[in-house]
Design a protein around this motif. Sequence first.
Motif, short mmCIF file in Angstrom:
data_model
loop_
_atom_site.label_atom_id
_atom_site.label_comp_id
_atom_site.label_asym_id
_atom_site.label_seq_id
_atom_site.Cartn_x
_atom_site.Cartn_y
_atom_site.Cartn_z
N ASN A 268 4.77 17.95 -27.01
CA ASN A 268 4.89 17.52 -28.39
C ASN A 268 5.58 16.15 -28.49
N VAL A 269 6.65 15.97 -27.69
CA VAL A 269 7.37 14.69 -27.72
C VAL A 269 6.48 13.57 -27.21
N LEU A 270 5.78 13.81 -26.11
CA LEU A 270 4.89 12.79 -25.55
C LEU A 270 3.81 12.40 -26.55
N PHE A 271 3.24 13.40 -27.22
CA PHE A 271 2.19 13.16 -28.21
C PHE A 271 2.74 12.33 -29.37
N GLY A 272 3.93 12.73 -29.89
CA GLY A 272 4.52 12.02 -31.02
C GLY A 272 4.93 10.60 -30.69
N ARG A 273 5.56 10.43 -29.53
CA ARG A 273 6.03 9.08 -29.17
C ARG A 273 4.86 8.14 -28.89
N THR A 274 3.74 8.64 -28.44
CA THR A 274 2.56 7.80 -28.24
C THR A 274 2.14 7.15 -29.55
N PHE A 275 2.20 7.93 -30.62
CA PHE A 275 1.83 7.37 -31.92
C PHE A 275 2.91 6.44 -32.46
N GLN A 313 2.97 2.88 -43.88
CA GLN A 313 2.65 4.17 -44.49
C GLN A 313 1.43 4.81 -43.84
N PHE A 314 0.56 3.99 -43.26
CA PHE A 314 -0.65 4.49 -42.61
C PHE A 314 -0.29 5.42 -41.44
N PHE A 315 0.79 5.07 -40.72
CA PHE A 315 1.17 5.89 -39.56
C PHE A 315 2.11 7.04 -39.92
N GLN A 316 2.70 6.97 -41.11
CA GLN A 316 3.57 8.07 -41.52
C GLN A 316 2.82 9.39 -41.63
N PRO A 317 1.66 9.45 -42.34
CA PRO A 317 0.93 10.71 -42.37
C PRO A 317 0.39 11.14 -41.02
N ILE A 318 0.03 10.14 -40.17
CA ILE A 318 -0.44 10.49 -38.84
C ILE A 318 0.69 11.13 -38.04
N ASN A 319 1.89 10.53 -38.13
CA ASN A 319 3.04 11.10 -37.43
C ASN A 319 3.36 12.50 -37.94
N THR A 320 3.27 12.67 -39.26
CA THR A 320 3.56 13.99 -39.84
C THR A 320 2.56 15.03 -39.34
N ILE A 321 1.29 14.64 -39.32
CA ILE A 321 0.26 15.57 -38.85
C ILE A 321 0.47 15.91 -37.38
N THR A 322 0.81 14.90 -36.56
CA THR A 322 1.03 15.18 -35.13
C THR A 322 2.26 16.06 -34.92
N GLN A 323 3.28 15.89 -35.78
CA GLN A 323 4.46 16.75 -35.66
C GLN A 323 4.12 18.20 -35.97
N GLN A 324 3.07 18.39 -36.79
CA GLN A 324 2.64 19.74 -37.13
C GLN A 324 1.60 20.28 -36.14
N TRP A 325 1.28 19.47 -35.13
CA TRP A 325 0.22 19.86 -34.21
C TRP A 325 0.57 21.15 -33.47
N ASN A 326 1.85 21.26 -33.05
CA ASN A 326 2.24 22.48 -32.34
C ASN A 326 2.19 23.69 -33.26
N THR A 327 2.57 23.48 -34.54
CA THR A 327 2.48 24.58 -35.51
C THR A 327 1.03 24.97 -35.73
N LEU A 328 0.15 23.98 -35.79
CA LEU A 328 -1.27 24.27 -35.95
C LEU A 328 -1.81 25.04 -34.76
N GLN A 329 -1.41 24.64 -33.56
CA GLN A 329 -1.89 25.34 -32.37
C GLN A 329 -1.35 26.78 -32.33
N SER A 330 -0.06 26.93 -32.66
CA SER A 330 0.51 28.28 -32.69
C SER A 330 -0.20 29.14 -33.73
N ALA A 331 -0.47 28.56 -34.91
CA ALA A 331 -1.16 29.30 -35.95
C ALA A 331 -2.58 29.64 -35.53
N THR A 332 -3.23 28.72 -34.80
CA THR A 332 -4.59 28.99 -34.33
C THR A 332 -4.62 30.17 -33.38
N VAL A 333 -3.68 30.18 -32.44
CA VAL A 333 -3.59 31.31 -31.51
C VAL A 333 -3.25 32.59 -32.26
N ALA A 334 -2.30 32.48 -33.22
CA ALA A 334 -1.86 33.67 -33.96
C ALA A 334 -3.00 34.25 -34.78
#
Length: 637
Positions: A268-275, A313-334
Amino acid sequence: MRPAQAIHNRQADQKADPNQPEAKPQYVSAFRALSGYVKPHRWSLAAVFGCTVVAILSELLQPYLMKIAIDDNLLAGKNDYKALLMICAVYLCLSLSSFIFSYIQNNVLQNIGQSIVGRIRMELFGHIMKQSMGYFDRTSSGSLITHVSSDTEALNQFFNQVLLSLFRDGLTLAFIIVMMFQLDATLALYCMILLPVIFMIAIAFRSFMRTTYQLARTRLSRMVAFVAENLSGMGLVQAFHQQKEQERQFDERNGLYFRANLREIRTNVLFGRTFDILSNLSIALVTWIGGIAVLGKNLEFGVLYAFITYIRQFFQPINTITQQWNTLQSATVAVTRIWTIFGHKPDIMDKDEEQAESAAAPQAKGRQPRVMTLTTEQVQGASEEAMGFGNVRGEIDFEHISFSYEEGIPIIQGLDLHIEPGEMIGVVGTTGAGKSSLISLLCRFYDVKEGSIRIDGTDVRDIPQAMLHRLIGLVQQEPYLYSGSIVDNVRMFDTTISREDVIRACEFVGADAIVRKLPEGYDTLLSERGSGLSAGERQLISFARIIVFKPKVLILDEASANLDSQTEQLIQNALSVVSKQRTTIVIAHRLSTIMQADRIIVMSHGEIVEQGSHQELIELGGQYRELYDHSQGQQAG
């Protein structure tokens, strides 16, 4: 769960490769099923969409106002204080509008999410409750606890965080792109080069992140299952001083989960810091290109200021979405795990209404069992008279039945048994003879592989299970008491049964004197499993529970095995009264419990080897005589 099955589950867990997650699930079909829960809230979602649009536009128009103030007023040298004051007032209104509509959007969306998750959690619990006993033999309780608690909580986070982010940040991203093209198409096209880069990074991370999150969920489920198993068998763990060994095994599972979590965090950190790096490079690029254009007077300074604000502001929503990526993956598995449970149909199911009606037709012996014509829904809350229980005679026929828990290992084979209405039958035999399995088949916890079991000539498979379990009262060796008052435990939280009926049932079985000695009497709150009571006291309350429901067939499965002689005598006295005009089956190791039975059957390896009265079997000098002599402390023969 049978002990052998518990051992099998533990061994399977230990042999499984801890680095391998569960099999790849069908994510698309799971989320398609989830959309059915969202559909009833479509108008509320439309309101959320409208509020989101207004809130986003209110926020994104603010940099454009600053562009107007800079280019059309300050740099133009107009010094129009009235126009600046008007721009400030509009800016303030836009800020208030963004706050108000964001607040409404959040509240409405959270209300939708909580309603959906609450409904799914309730339906999941209800679906698990409808599963057959074979399902619980195959599935650990810890795994099911994880599904009901952790998986639904992951789904809750999906609505709380991910869905909100997709709504708000997705639209924000789209509107920012529109605003950038409106300000300067050339600069906007330079920025659009970033989109394929973002897309490729997301694709590269997607598969790896999904495996990471699924691995963490799998290891959490195994750890919870291990804890649940140890808590259930704590007495055995302490009796054999296995605390250190169990701690070692838990530490091993905890370590695996710990490492999976660390891997998840690193990903998650690697993904977020890339952006983050991509965002800073983009701002530097826009500042360089735009600065050159401003110096060359090909671009207004206000436009560059607004553009830099928008690119940030263009990267703010992208960063927010990527921060939720782990939650999305957990929800997908759940979601997939939850719908895997929903997709599991019970092994034991009621026939539909048409089949039940046809089964209610006159049977071969000419009887019309009216009780069988009611549906499961009609049984709930219906009175004894409404269900036609008065017409049930209690005749039971086991017709050449065969059964096995596992293929190729027969438990009961070719058994025939006829029980007359009102007859008391004692069932004895060594461990593994098939006594409890016989009762489980009658209660339809399992279905026979061959043959049939009939009550008053009607196959139990044609009787709604809710009705069948009201017809048959079962007292087991280990009574289960819930957290709650004694009154609620006796009537099983059925408020249609009065307090007076509960007290009469307790008086009937001799439990009244014991209950009244407790601090709050019948209102005394019991802890889980009734741990504050002795085994005999728990059994008496369990027996009262059966009495209050007035079954037509009464079954005692080793019900007196853990009782002292005085409490056993209380049960015997109650049994002698309640068994009158009721078909009664008593499974017992203590032969004193069934010596007065009308007939005693002796089972061995799933077959009836002897049957008759106590005296007849003693005179026969067979297996029963051996059991009797052993119980009396004598040598067989």
